[in-house]
Write a protein that holds these residues in place. Structure first.
Motif, mmCIF file in Angstrom:
data_model
loop_
_atom_site.group_PDB
_atom_site.id
_atom_site.type_symbol
_atom_site.label_atom_id
_atom_site.label_comp_id
_atom_site.label_asym_id
_atom_site.label_seq_id
_atom_site.Cartn_x
_atom_site.Cartn_y
_atom_site.Cartn_z
ATOM 1 N N CYS A 1 -6.205 -1.899 5.535
ATOM 2 C CA CYS A 1 -6.997 -0.926 4.666
ATOM 3 C C CYS A 1 -8.226 -0.497 5.280
ATOM 4 O O CYS A 1 -9.054 -1.209 5.645
ATOM 5 N N CYS B 1 0.726 -1.086 -0.118
ATOM 6 C CA CYS B 1 -0.055 0.140 0.088
ATOM 7 C C CYS B 1 0.904 1.340 -0.153
ATOM 8 O O CYS B 1 0.459 2.361 0.009
ATOM 9 N N CYS C 1 -6.089 -3.622 -6.110
ATOM 10 C CA CYS C 1 -5.904 -4.142 -4.738
ATOM 11 C C CYS C 1 -6.463 -5.368 -4.345
ATOM 12 O O CYS C 1 -5.584 -6.063 -3.751
ATOM 13 N N CYS D 1 -0.847 5.048 0.779
ATOM 14 C CA CYS D 1 -2.245 5.135 0.436
ATOM 15 C C CYS D 1 -3.025 5.994 1.679
ATOM 16 O O CYS D 1 -2.769 5.517 2.666
HETATM 17 S S1 SF4 Z 1 -5.602 -2.010 -0.144
HETATM 18 FE FE1 SF4 Z 1 -6.623 -0.180 0.576
HETATM 19 S S2 SF4 Z 1 -4.801 0.915 1.624
HETATM 20 FE FE2 SF4 Z 1 -3.874 -0.546 0.363
HETATM 21 S S3 SF4 Z 1 -3.635 0.886 -1.439
HETATM 22 FE FE3 SF4 Z 1 -5.546 -0.401 -1.765
HETATM 23 S S4 SF4 Z 1 -7.174 1.288 -1.043
HETATM 24 FE FE4 SF4 Z 1 -4.996 1.855 -0.418
#
Ligand code: SF4
Ligand code: SF4
Length: 176
Positions: free
Chosen positions: A40, A15, A50, A31
């Motif tokens: 997340c 992330c 993701c 992120c």
């Molecule tokens: S899993 Fe969630 S925290 Fe990780 S990059 Fe994707 S949106 Fe962002």
């Protein structure tokens, strides 16, 4: 996130190091939806990129616990050309420490025989690792490609060119 017998648990490094197109999140920055080390915050609604992402450590038992991304500071993935090793930008030399460096060089040796590239990415910079030397390619844009020059199976040079220029050359060659 789980796969096979492994789980991400306290790791959230992808992330940070991966770019997420759907969120316009650049590589090498956290992120905004990530709680580092926890997970997340929008997990049920996270982008499809993701949802489908699995780093190599998660799916390949041959990479032992030392390679767990939040410990090694390295996120490994495959590309069309080979292996990509993304370093946590907070630890840009993580890949130079053993056992990682030795293993990366072993991959470079077998990669030269099997035409598999081994690329280390630190921030925006790419380094092509070959058994004999490292080629610092600088910042490689998404519309650019790495071109290798060979002597036999040995890589003697590497450069970065626009994908459109490569296509143009390929079309010209077909015309001849
Ligand atoms: S899993 Fe969630 S925290 Fe990780 S990059 Fe994707 S949106 Fe962002
Ligand atoms: S880097 Fe790998 S182990 Fe870490 S959170 Fe991402 S997929 Fe899971």
């Amino acid at each position: 996130m789980t796969a096979g017998g492994r789980q991400c648990d306290d790791c959230t490094l992808c992330c940070k190091v991966m770019a997420i197109e759907e969120l316009e999140k650049p590589a090498s920055s956290w992120c905004p939806h990530c709680k580092p080390g926890r997970g997340c915050l929008i997990y049920p609604n996270r982008p499809s990129e993701c949802q489908s992402f699995k780093c190599l450590w998660l799916v390949n038992d041959q990479l032992d616990q030392r390679w767990k991304p939040n410990k090694s500071k390295l996120v490994l993935t495959t590309s069309d050309d080979g292996i990509e090793i993304r370093c946590d930008p907070g630890f840009p030399d993580a890949w130079r420490k053993d056992p990682f460096r030795s293993e990366i060089y072993e991959w470079a040796v077998s990669g030269e025989t099997h035409d598999v590239t081994v690329v280390v990415i630190v921030g925006q910079r790419m380094v092509l690792v070959t058994p004999d030397r490292e080629f610092d390619l600088g910042v490689v844009q998404p519309d650019e490609r790495i071109v290798r020059e060979f002597e036999g199976s040995r890589i003697v040079n590497a450069s970065v060119v626009k994908a459109s220029d490569l296509e143009h050359e390929e079309n010209e060659r077909r015309r001849i």
